[in-house]
Design an enzyme around this catalytic site. Structure first.
Site, mmCIF file in Angstrom:
data_model
loop_
_atom_site.group_PDB
_atom_site.id
_atom_site.type_symbol
_atom_site.label_atom_id
_atom_site.label_comp_id
_atom_site.label_asym_id
_atom_site.label_seq_id
_atom_site.Cartn_x
_atom_site.Cartn_y
_atom_site.Cartn_z
ATOM 1 N NE ARG A 23 -43.915 -26.376 57.016
ATOM 2 C CZ ARG A 23 -43.780 -25.152 57.554
ATOM 3 N NH1 ARG A 23 -43.965 -24.974 58.834
ATOM 4 N NH2 ARG A 23 -43.472 -24.124 56.802
ATOM 5 C CG HIS A 32 -48.936 -23.707 61.043
ATOM 6 N ND1 HIS A 32 -48.710 -24.593 60.012
ATOM 7 C CD2 HIS A 32 -47.818 -22.939 61.129
ATOM 8 C CE1 HIS A 32 -47.504 -24.364 59.495
ATOM 9 N NE2 HIS A 32 -46.948 -23.359 60.149
HETATM 10 P P1 NDP Z 1 -33.006 -23.770 59.381
HETATM 11 O O1 NDP Z 1 -32.923 -24.162 57.947
HETATM 12 O O2 NDP Z 1 -32.289 -22.547 59.828
HETATM 13 O O3 NDP Z 1 -32.500 -24.983 60.300
HETATM 14 C C1 NDP Z 1 -32.873 -26.302 60.067
HETATM 15 C C2 NDP Z 1 -32.140 -27.194 61.058
HETATM 16 O O4 NDP Z 1 -32.604 -28.539 60.873
HETATM 17 C C3 NDP Z 1 -30.619 -27.209 60.838
HETATM 18 O O5 NDP Z 1 -29.942 -27.235 62.061
HETATM 19 C C4 NDP Z 1 -30.400 -28.532 60.094
HETATM 20 O O6 NDP Z 1 -29.136 -29.130 60.302
HETATM 21 C C5 NDP Z 1 -31.477 -29.398 60.730
HETATM 22 N N1 NDP Z 1 -31.800 -30.529 59.854
HETATM 23 C C6 NDP Z 1 -32.303 -30.516 58.603
HETATM 24 N N2 NDP Z 1 -32.418 -31.764 58.117
HETATM 25 C C7 NDP Z 1 -31.987 -32.584 59.093
HETATM 26 C C8 NDP Z 1 -31.811 -33.998 59.200
HETATM 27 N N3 NDP Z 1 -32.145 -34.827 58.192
HETATM 28 N N4 NDP Z 1 -31.331 -34.508 60.352
HETATM 29 C C9 NDP Z 1 -30.971 -33.687 61.373
HETATM 30 N N5 NDP Z 1 -31.098 -32.330 61.345
HETATM 31 C C10 NDP Z 1 -31.579 -31.800 60.211
HETATM 32 O O7 NDP Z 1 -34.554 -23.664 59.713
HETATM 33 P P2 NDP Z 1 -35.279 -22.730 60.788
HETATM 34 O O8 NDP Z 1 -34.664 -22.937 62.109
HETATM 35 O O9 NDP Z 1 -35.382 -21.344 60.276
HETATM 36 O O10 NDP Z 1 -36.773 -23.337 60.741
HETATM 37 C C11 NDP Z 1 -37.004 -24.714 60.992
HETATM 38 C C12 NDP Z 1 -38.415 -25.073 60.559
HETATM 39 O O11 NDP Z 1 -39.375 -24.520 61.447
HETATM 40 C C13 NDP Z 1 -38.863 -24.534 59.194
HETATM 41 O O12 NDP Z 1 -38.354 -25.316 58.143
HETATM 42 C C14 NDP Z 1 -40.370 -24.624 59.281
HETATM 43 O O13 NDP Z 1 -40.799 -25.888 58.835
HETATM 44 C C15 NDP Z 1 -40.638 -24.511 60.779
HETATM 45 N N6 NDP Z 1 -41.333 -23.270 61.115
HETATM 46 C C16 NDP Z 1 -42.566 -23.349 61.721
HETATM 47 C C17 NDP Z 1 -43.238 -22.223 62.083
HETATM 48 C C18 NDP Z 1 -44.526 -22.294 62.804
HETATM 49 O O14 NDP Z 1 -45.174 -21.249 62.986
HETATM 50 N N7 NDP Z 1 -44.943 -23.455 63.271
HETATM 51 C C19 NDP Z 1 -42.689 -20.883 61.815
HETATM 52 C C20 NDP Z 1 -41.387 -20.899 61.208
HETATM 53 C C21 NDP Z 1 -40.748 -22.059 60.868
HETATM 54 P P3 NDP Z 1 -27.768 -28.415 59.820
HETATM 55 O O15 NDP Z 1 -27.588 -27.243 60.777
HETATM 56 O O16 NDP Z 1 -26.739 -29.444 60.014
HETATM 57 O O17 NDP Z 1 -27.987 -27.973 58.408
HETATM 58 C C1 OXD Z 2 -43.196 -20.933 58.468
HETATM 59 C C2 OXD Z 2 -44.478 -21.163 59.113
HETATM 60 O O1 OXD Z 2 -42.659 -21.811 57.807
HETATM 61 O O2 OXD Z 2 -45.133 -20.211 59.551
HETATM 62 O O3 OXD Z 2 -42.680 -19.794 58.631
HETATM 63 O O4 OXD Z 2 -44.877 -22.322 59.232
#
Ligand code: NDP
Ligand code: OXD
Length: 314
Positions: free
Chosen positions: A229, A277
């Site tokens: 993000r 994005h």
């Molecule tokens: P998940 O919820 O599956 O994974 C999130 C990961 O982040 C987990 O490993 C979690 O740790 C870690 N995390 C969260 N908070 C912290 C913290 N404070 N410190 C360290 N690690 C942390 O999310 P996804 O993998 O599905 O997606 C990640 C992000 O990608 C989405 O939230 C979205 O913002 C972004 N995204 C962007 C897109 C784009 O087109 N640019 C498309 C899709 C998603 P733990 O495993 O320990 O819980």
């Molecule tokens: C998502 C994105 O969160 O596209 O899936 O940013």
């Protein structure tokens, strides 16, 4: 038959409305705000940056679908009703993100921008070669997307290390929490950020973090790839890090403000690669199908998959 409200004012609502209508003969599709009808009918909402306060006006709501994997745009609404929030996860979406991450890691590893420059200037000057195993990619976020990207990079034999909130037992080196961050950063040549935006992660990609990255690796500098993000990064710090050399390049798909304002210095920066994005973008029809199959699952089995943990914020 269920009644579904489409609440995506920032996108092209009519396109989505048509796609839903075409693919869901069994459901009644409503469109916010003009074709929402009686709000007492609405059972499911497909939302992306909904205006705060709208969701609480739906008394029979069964579930809210985030039209993306991230849910910070929903959790920002303090009046959000207490129904399950489902986020978008899908193998195709995951693969799209892995393509984006791998493409950029390979670009840095294979010195894409240097050779582009040399081509434009008719320079024939091979650089010294190095192995993928000599390059350490630090994956911030080991969730659905981070793990899949990490697996792909490991198939190329990159040395992958990971960082998450909670400890993990994986077949590569991982770190967790604030205590584990400095050690994770110290060995990282290419930092990939696939974190969600929460109160704990906002602004985490800042100058202090960039300065802790390894600059002694075979790439001769450190690189950032952020597709999580925009508000995870401090853009002024990215620019500063690029000018002082803490970073040698940045591939950015997400921005503090989107669309990225035309006045942003990032647009013209020679070391920055911008995409609007789209890292894990899917066709509208594919996203509609994902939502419809999840509704079907809820209606026929009562099972709600990919539910968001509101306390954690992701
Ligand atoms: P998940 O919820 O599956 O994974 C999130 C990961 O982040 C987990 O490993 C979690 O740790 C870690 N995390 C969260 N908070 C912290 C913290 N404070 N410190 C360290 N690690 C942390 O999310 P996804 O993998 O599905 O997606 C990640 C992000 O990608 C989405 O939230 C979205 O913002 C972004 N995204 C962007 C897109 C784009 O087109 N640019 C498309 C899709 C998603 P733990 O495993 O320990 O819980
Ligand atoms: C998502 C994105 O969160 O596209 O899936 O940013």
């Amino acid at each position: 038959m269920s009644t579904i409200l489409i609440l995506i004012p920032r996108w092209h609502p009519q396109v989505w409305h048509q796609a839903f209508v075409k693919r869901s003969i069994n459901h009644e599709i409503r469109l916010w705000p003009d074709q929402a009808g009686d709000l007492n009918d609405i059972e499911y909402v497909c939302a992306w940056h909904p205006p705060p306060g709208v969701l609480r006006m739906l008394p029979r709501l069964k579930a809210i679908f985030s039209m993306g994997a991230g849910v910070e745009h929903l959790l920002a609404d303090e009046t959000l009703p207490n129904v399950p929030i489902l986020r978008m996860t899908d193998p195709e979406l995951t693969c799209r993100m892995t393509e984006y991450v791998t493409m950029n890691v390979l670009s840095y590893h294979r010195r894409r921008s240097l050779y582009d420059f040399q081509q434009r200037n008719r320079i024939w000057k091979p650089e010294s070669e190095h192995r993928t195993s000599d390059v350490t990619v630090g994956m911030m976020g080991l969730g659905v997307l981070g793990l899949h990207s990490a697996d792909m990079l490991r198939q190329f034999n990159f040395n992958v290390v990971g960082w998450s909130l909670t400890p993990k037992q994986l077949s590569f080196q991982t770190y967790h929490g604030t205590d584990g961050l400095p050690r994770f950063l110290a060995g990282t040549d290419i930092l990939v950020c696939l974190l969600p935006l929460t109160s704990a992660t906002r602004g985490i990609l800042n100058l202090s973090v960039f300065r802790q990255l390894s600059r002694n690796g075979p790439l001769g500098g450190a690189y950032l790839i952020n597709a999580g993000r925009g508000k995870l990064q401090i853009e002024a710090d990215v620019v500063q890090a690029l000018s002082e050399g803490s970073l040698d390049g940045a591939a950015m798909d997400v921005f503090e403000q989107e669309p990225l304002p035309s006045s942003s210095p990032l647009w013209a920066h020679p070391k920055v690669t911008i995409t609007p994005h789209v890292a894990a973008g899917l066709p509208t029809e594919a996203l509609v199908d994902i939502v419809l199959s999840k509704i079907e699952q809820i209606e026929t089995t009562g099972i709600v998959s990919d539910e968001v943990d509101r306390k954690r914020g992701y």
